[in-house]
Design a protein around this motif. Structure first.
Motif, PDB file in Angstrom:
ATOM      1  N   SER A   1       0.832  -1.200   0.000  1.00 50.48           N
ATOM      2  CA  SER A   1       0.000   0.000   0.000  1.00 50.48           C
ATOM      3  C   SER A   1       0.872   1.258   0.000  1.00 50.48           C
ATOM      4  O   SER A   1       0.588   2.224  -0.715  1.00 50.48           O
ATOM      5  CB  SER A   1      -0.929   0.002   1.215  1.00 50.48           C
ATOM      6  OG  SER A   1      -1.855  -1.066   1.146  1.00 50.48           O
ATOM      7  N   GLU A   2       1.922   1.249   0.794  1.00 47.80           N
ATOM      8  CA  GLU A   2       2.819   2.412   0.852  1.00 47.80           C
ATOM      9  C   GLU A   2       3.513   2.633  -0.489  1.00 47.80           C
ATOM     10  O   GLU A   2       3.685   3.782  -0.935  1.00 47.80           O
ATOM     11  CB  GLU A   2       3.847   2.211   1.958  1.00 47.80           C
ATOM     12  CG  GLU A   2       3.244   2.271   3.363  1.00 47.80           C
ATOM     13  CD  GLU A   2       4.210   1.815   4.437  1.00 47.80           C
ATOM     14  OE1 GLU A   2       5.346   1.376   4.077  1.00 47.80           O
ATOM     15  OE2 GLU A   2       3.854   1.870   5.627  1.00 47.80           O
TER      16      GLU A   2
ATOM     17  N   THR B   1       1.043   4.198  -2.880  1.00 51.39           N
ATOM     18  CA  THR B   1       0.825   5.607  -2.526  1.00 51.39           C
ATOM     19  C   THR B   1       1.997   6.464  -2.986  1.00 51.39           C
ATOM     20  O   THR B   1       1.810   7.532  -3.592  1.00 51.39           O
ATOM     21  CB  THR B   1       0.636   5.744  -1.008  1.00 51.39           C
ATOM     22  OG1 THR B   1      -0.508   4.980  -0.605  1.00 51.39           O
ATOM     23  CG2 THR B   1       0.419   7.205  -0.620  1.00 51.39           C
ATOM     24  N   ASP B   2       3.217   5.997  -2.729  1.00 51.31           N
ATOM     25  CA  ASP B   2       4.400   6.744  -3.166  1.00 51.31           C
ATOM     26  C   ASP B   2       4.505   6.794  -4.684  1.00 51.31           C
ATOM     27  O   ASP B   2       5.137   7.695  -5.242  1.00 51.31           O
ATOM     28  CB  ASP B   2       5.662   6.122  -2.580  1.00 51.31           C
ATOM     29  CG  ASP B   2       5.756   6.299  -1.064  1.00 51.31           C
ATOM     30  OD1 ASP B   2       4.992   7.129  -0.522  1.00 51.31           O
ATOM     31  OD2 ASP B   2       6.577   5.595  -0.435  1.00 51.31           O
TER      32      ASP B   2
ATOM     33  N   GLU C   1      -3.905   6.433  -4.994  1.00 55.29           N
ATOM     34  CA  GLU C   1      -4.635   6.321  -3.743  1.00 55.29           C
ATOM     35  C   GLU C   1      -5.072   4.865  -3.577  1.00 55.29           C
ATOM     36  O   GLU C   1      -5.532   4.247  -4.545  1.00 55.29           O
ATOM     37  CB  GLU C   1      -5.881   7.208  -3.754  1.00 55.29           C
ATOM     38  CG  GLU C   1      -5.589   8.691  -3.962  1.00 55.29           C
ATOM     39  CD  GLU C   1      -6.856   9.492  -4.217  1.00 55.29           C
ATOM     40  OE1 GLU C   1      -6.810  10.721  -4.025  1.00 55.29           O
ATOM     41  OE2 GLU C   1      -7.883   8.885  -4.619  1.00 55.29           O
ATOM     42  N   VAL C   2      -4.916   4.302  -2.395  1.00 55.76           N
ATOM     43  CA  VAL C   2      -5.329   2.930  -2.144  1.00 55.76           C
ATOM     44  C   VAL C   2      -6.786   2.941  -1.709  1.00 55.76           C
ATOM     45  O   VAL C   2      -7.128   3.452  -0.633  1.00 55.76           O
ATOM     46  CB  VAL C   2      -4.438   2.255  -1.090  1.00 55.76           C
ATOM     47  CG1 VAL C   2      -4.958   0.853  -0.771  1.00 55.76           C
ATOM     48  CG2 VAL C   2      -3.001   2.175  -1.591  1.00 55.76           C
TER      49      VAL C   2
ATOM     50  N   GLY D   1      -6.174   0.383  -6.430  1.00 51.46           N
ATOM     51  CA  GLY D   1      -5.673   1.757  -6.336  1.00 51.46           C
ATOM     52  C   GLY D   1      -6.344   2.641  -7.366  1.00 51.46           C
ATOM     53  O   GLY D   1      -6.972   2.152  -8.317  1.00 51.46           O
TER      54      GLY D   1
END
Length: 340
Positions: free
Chosen positions: A309-310, A313-314, A318-319, A335
């Protein structure tokens, strides 16, 4: 003249459990069942059974080996033999419900695993001297995914709108075709394996979807090779991102960022991955220790859900949702590129 008494052999000479024999049996059973599936015979055995005439209707050496294989499966309780020939037992049907895992491992990775002695001593390198069989990695993944991944992914797709999808690492394109048919979309499938792409092309033709689905042979990381990304509102990538991660987290985030930059605002990304084992007792964990090890042979690592998830996002997504599917350790992540 004296005689020496020799005790009669007991029915079961094993007085304690010897775990190596469990491994011995599992290796042989997996190899036989995967070989029959790849050879097109296990499906017939599942559906209709195999008569003695069907066994004998082949060259003598092949007939002898097929007969020996079936008798071995009888010995192990997977197959029964009756007046009409060979058929699966209930135990055999339970195994065959998950046969995709055996095909994926034995057919896809059996070659590299048989060369571990060379890999661990540095005498050979994976990807240079030996590699996996892309056709059966794709074929096994498609089989195991039918029950353990696809239904969960389809449920997620019911909650979004899309008209054009790209499946990166499409394998034999079964999921791509299913999604395009069920949701009325057009699509592109991309895969690095010529064997997988050939299977995908054949599946597209059988489905009569040539005007709506295109298959591209190419490296998933070469986004320039994927047509129409700027008009794509759904990208699917199943069990691919860990291969990018094998080059490091920076490479993974860079790839996701490039993908996000090329997609239109609001486009979705659907990811399927497998978490690594949790470090507990291996015998209590199905599949994930072996999955992680096979990928270690290829110098690849796995992430737990939070790290995936991180990374998304990076990488500019958006998750929206993370769920666990039917595969042991399996994850599906949805996502979305921000709308603005």
């Amino acid at each position: 003249m004296s005689t020496q008494h020799v005790p009669a052999p007991s029915a079961s000479p094993l007085t304690h459990r010897r775990p190596a024999f469990d491994l011995f049996e599992g290796y042989a059973l997996s190899s036989v069942l995967a070989g029959l599936e790849i050879g097109g015979l296990l499906g017939t055995l599942e559906r209709d059974g195999l008569s003695e005439e069907m066994v004998l209707d082949r060259p003598p050496e092949a007939a002898n080996l097929l007969g020996a294989s079936l008798r071995y499966l009888v010995d192990r309780g997977v197959v029964r033999v009756g007046a009409s020939g060979y058929s699966l037992t209930e135990y055999g049907r339970e195994i065959c419900a998950d046969k995709g895992y055996l095909v994926w491992l034995v057919g896809g990775y059996g070659g590299p695993l048989s060369k571990l002695d060379k890999f661990v001593t540095g005498a050979a390198r994976y990807g240079i001297d030996y590699t996996r069989n892309g056709e059966w990695v794709a074929g096994g993944a498609a089989m195991l995914g039918r029950a353990d991944v696809v239904p969960y992914a389809v449920d997620l797709l019911k909650g979004i709108n899309f008209t054009r999808m790209v499946d990166i690492g499409c394998g034999n394109a079964r999921f791509l075709l299913l999604a395009c048919q069920q949701f009325g979309a057009s699509g592109v499938g991309v895969d690095l394996s010529p064997e997988a792409c050939q299977l995908a092309e054949e599946a597209v033709d059988r489905a009569g979807m040539r005007e709506r689905v295109q298959i591209v042979l190419g490296d998933a990381e070469d986004l320039d090779r994927i047509p129409g990304l700027d008009e794509t509102d759904l990208v699917v990538t199943f069990f691919l991102l860990h291969e990018v991660l094998g080059k490091g987290r920076e490479a993974l985030v860079g790839y996701l960022r490039e993908l996000s930059d090329r997609l239109p605002p609001g486009a979705h990304l659907l990811v399927a991955e497998v978490e690594p084992p949790d470090g507990g007792v291996s015998s209590r964990q199905w599949f994930t220790p072996e999955f992680a090890y096979v990928h270690a042979v290829m110098s690849q690592i796995l992430y737990p859900a939070q790290q995936w998830s991180e990374a998304l996002t990076d990488g500019g997504f958006e998750v929206a949702e993370v769920l666990r599917d039917g595969m042991p350790g399996g994850l599906i992540i949805l996502g979305r590129k921000p709308a603005s």
